[in-house]
Scaffold this motif. Structure first.
Motif, PDB file in Angstrom:
ATOM      1  N   MET A   1       0.850  -1.211   0.000  1.00 12.52           N
ATOM      2  CA  MET A   1       0.000   0.000   0.000  1.00 12.52           C
ATOM      3  C   MET A   1       0.878   1.251   0.000  1.00 12.52           C
ATOM      4  N   ASN A   2       0.513   2.204  -0.853  1.00 17.04           N
ATOM      5  CA  ASN A   2       1.238   3.473  -0.913  1.00 17.04           C
ATOM      6  C   ASN A   2       0.427   4.554  -0.192  1.00 17.04           C
ATOM      7  N   TYR A   3       1.080   5.247   0.747  1.00 14.72           N
ATOM      8  CA  TYR A   3       0.376   6.296   1.504  1.00 14.72           C
ATOM      9  C   TYR A   3       0.740   7.693   1.037  1.00 14.72           C
ATOM     10  N   ASN A   4       1.641   7.741   0.047  1.00 17.48           N
ATOM     11  CA  ASN A   4       1.980   9.041  -0.509  1.00 17.48           C
ATOM     12  C   ASN A   4       1.165   9.291  -1.763  1.00 17.48           C
ATOM     13  N   VAL A   5       1.305  10.481  -2.315  1.00 13.99           N
ATOM     14  CA  VAL A   5       0.521  10.834  -3.485  1.00 13.99           C
ATOM     15  C   VAL A   5       1.003  10.013  -4.688  1.00 13.99           C
ATOM     16  N   LEU A 248       5.282   7.035   7.203  1.00 20.77           N
ATOM     17  CA  LEU A 248       4.111   6.474   6.516  1.00 20.77           C
ATOM     18  C   LEU A 248       4.352   5.039   6.075  1.00 20.77           C
ATOM     19  N   ASP A 249       5.563   4.778   5.590  1.00 22.62           N
ATOM     20  CA  ASP A 249       5.871   3.448   5.058  1.00 22.62           C
ATOM     21  C   ASP A 249       6.598   2.565   6.061  1.00 22.62           C
ATOM     22  N   GLN A 250       6.502   2.882   7.340  1.00 21.09           N
ATOM     23  CA  GLN A 250       7.130   2.074   8.395  1.00 21.09           C
ATOM     24  C   GLN A 250       6.002   1.523   9.258  1.00 21.09           C
ATOM     25  N   PRO A 251       5.498   0.321   8.899  1.00 18.21           N
ATOM     26  CA  PRO A 251       4.296  -0.180   9.565  1.00 18.21           C
ATOM     27  C   PRO A 251       4.455  -0.362  11.068  1.00 18.21           C
ATOM     28  N   GLU A 252       5.697  -0.451  11.559  1.00 22.21           N
ATOM     29  CA  GLU A 252       5.886  -0.624  13.010  1.00 22.21           C
ATOM     30  C   GLU A 252       5.615   0.678  13.783  1.00 22.21           C
ATOM     31  N   VAL A 253       5.518   1.800  13.050  1.00 21.57           N
ATOM     32  CA  VAL A 253       5.197   3.069  13.714  1.00 21.57           C
ATOM     33  C   VAL A 253       3.691   3.309  13.628  1.00 21.57           C
ATOM     34  N   GLY A 254       3.033   3.334  14.783  1.00 19.33           N
ATOM     35  CA  GLY A 254       1.590   3.600  14.806  1.00 19.33           C
ATOM     36  C   GLY A 254       1.324   5.072  14.560  1.00 19.33           C
TER      37      GLY A 254
END
Ligand SMILES: *Cc1c(COP(=O)(O)O)cnc(C)c1O
Length: 393
Positions: A1-5, A248-254
């Motif tokens: 999943m991409n969270y950036n534009v 955004l792309d570091q799933p371990e960071v809530g």
């Protein structure tokens, strides 16, 4: 999943540029140029130098010892309240004034509701000697006299918007009309991660200095650059976008986003967009916004002027619907009490917007060794009258 534009200007299904035909050349010019301009070494050098010498960056990442003891987590505050002008908004206006200069613009326009973005824009126009016109609803001008005075001292012209409800949305309409009429020499400085593409991405990149600094500062203090959670309040979403950007792309960071529940989510007086919003178009982008069944935008409410907005930027709409972000809403009362609590515990009087982010610790539990970074978006001086009335100080 991409969270950036993405390359089309969307975050998932949100974003894009839904603008009148007559605005297309202005927005398209910006879209074609912004990445190249921002990534030139010469731009970066001037931007970084102003952030350091004028804004006072890097802002501290402060370990809040007494607050950490009280709530049972390792709580750090990212001190955007210590930026020149007292909040994060200036990071963006510095970036956009430099952008405007590179695009050969001589005239700056902006819209403002509470006046905070108007002041941040007037500040950088004074710094650069550029003409500054700020559109503001007639009602807001009466409500926000100190900020109107600040803008005038800084040399800006404040133009009252006299139509409609004479508040933010009418000021926005006036600014758009101005931009259509002055397509070649004017840049429109938008104050949050809202508006048509490329604004949300451009503003997020300017604010991303916040998480860039958090990474380096946390590495020094904790021996790791990633916290367990990063928390920010969301009005349009620019301080939050800056605090989340490099995570955004570091799933371990809530990622925790805090919205204003006003007098209660279902009270009819709130700005809890993720809870109440539906997909719609506002200020040129497709996003979540509070609206009636027939698509009329609902009047938002929050005790905090900066969170009193009926939508959220498209990045946040996507963080919400994708589940990447945890969205919490906080009432006026809980925010006010959290602001008073921080003042007494740490000697820091926060903006009421930031107090919303601080309020989550009363209900959201963390583990004792969780590292939680809260973005303290602004200082409370501007809100003193509201604190005085609320607490009968
Ligand atoms: C304007 C403002 C906000 C809300 O704007 P965002 O774009 O959501 O960051 C939050 N905090 C302060 C102090 C503000 O001035």
């Amino acid at each position: 999943m991409n969270y950036n534009v993405d390359e089309k200007g969307y975050y998932g299904e949100f974003g894009g540029a839904y603008i009148p035909e007559m605005l297309y050349p202005n927005v398209e010019e910006l879209r074609q140029q912004y990445i190249a301009v921002m990534s030139s070494p010469e731009f970066q050098e001037e931007f970084q130098s102003l952030l350091r010498e004028y804004v006072g960056r890097p802002t501290p990442l402060y370990f809040a010892k007494r607050m950490s003891e009280k709530y049972g987590a390792k709580i750090y505050l990212k001190r955007e309240d210590l930026c020149h002008t007292g909040a994060h908004k200036v990071n963006n206006t510095i970036g956009q004034i430099l952008m405007a200069q590179r695009l050969g613009k001589k005239r700056i326009i902006a819209e403002t509701g509470a006046g905070q973005h108007g002041v941040a824009t007037a500040t950088v126009c004074a710094l650069m000697g550029l003409e500054c016109i700020v559109y503001m609803g007639e009602i807001d001008i009466a409500r926000q006299a100190p900020n109107v005075a600040r803008m005038k001292m800084l040399g800006a012209t404040v133009v009252p918007a006299l139509s409609g409800s004479r508040t933010l949305k009418d000021a926005t309409n006036e600014a758009i009309r101005d931009w259509i009429n002055n397509p070649t020499d004017t840049h429109y400085i938008i104050g949050s991660v809202v508006g048509p593409h490329p604004y949300p991405d451009m503003v997020a990149r300017f604010q991303s200095v916040i998480s860039e600094e958090i990474k380096a500062q946390l590495q020094e203090k904790e021996g790791r650059s990633n916290p367990d959670f990063v928390v920010a309040c969301v009005g349009g979403g620019s301080n939050a976008a800056g605090a989340y950007y490099h995570y955004l792309d570091q799933p371990e960071v809530g990622i925790i986003a805090v919205e204003a529940a006003g007098k209660g989510i279902h009270s009819g007086a709130s700005a809890a967009t993720s809870a109440l919003g539906k997909m719609g178009i506002i200020h040129g982008s497709k996003t979540l916004l509070m609206q009636t069944d027939d698509g009329q935008i609902t009047e938002p409410y929050s005790i905090s002027a900066g969170l009193d907005y009926p939508g959220v930027g498209p990045m946040h709409a996507h963080l919400f619907t994708s589940g990447r972000g945890e969205f919490i809403s906080v009432t006026d009362d809980d925010a006010m009490n959290a602001g008073l609590a921080l003042s007494k515990l740490e000697g820091i009087i926060p903006a009421i917007e930031s107090s919303h982010a601080l309020a989550i610790f009363e209900t959201r539990k963390f583990k004792k060794d969780d590292v939680v970074v809260v973005n303290l978006s602004g200082r409370g001086d501007k809100d003193l009258n509201t604190y005085i009335e609320y607490f009968k100080l």
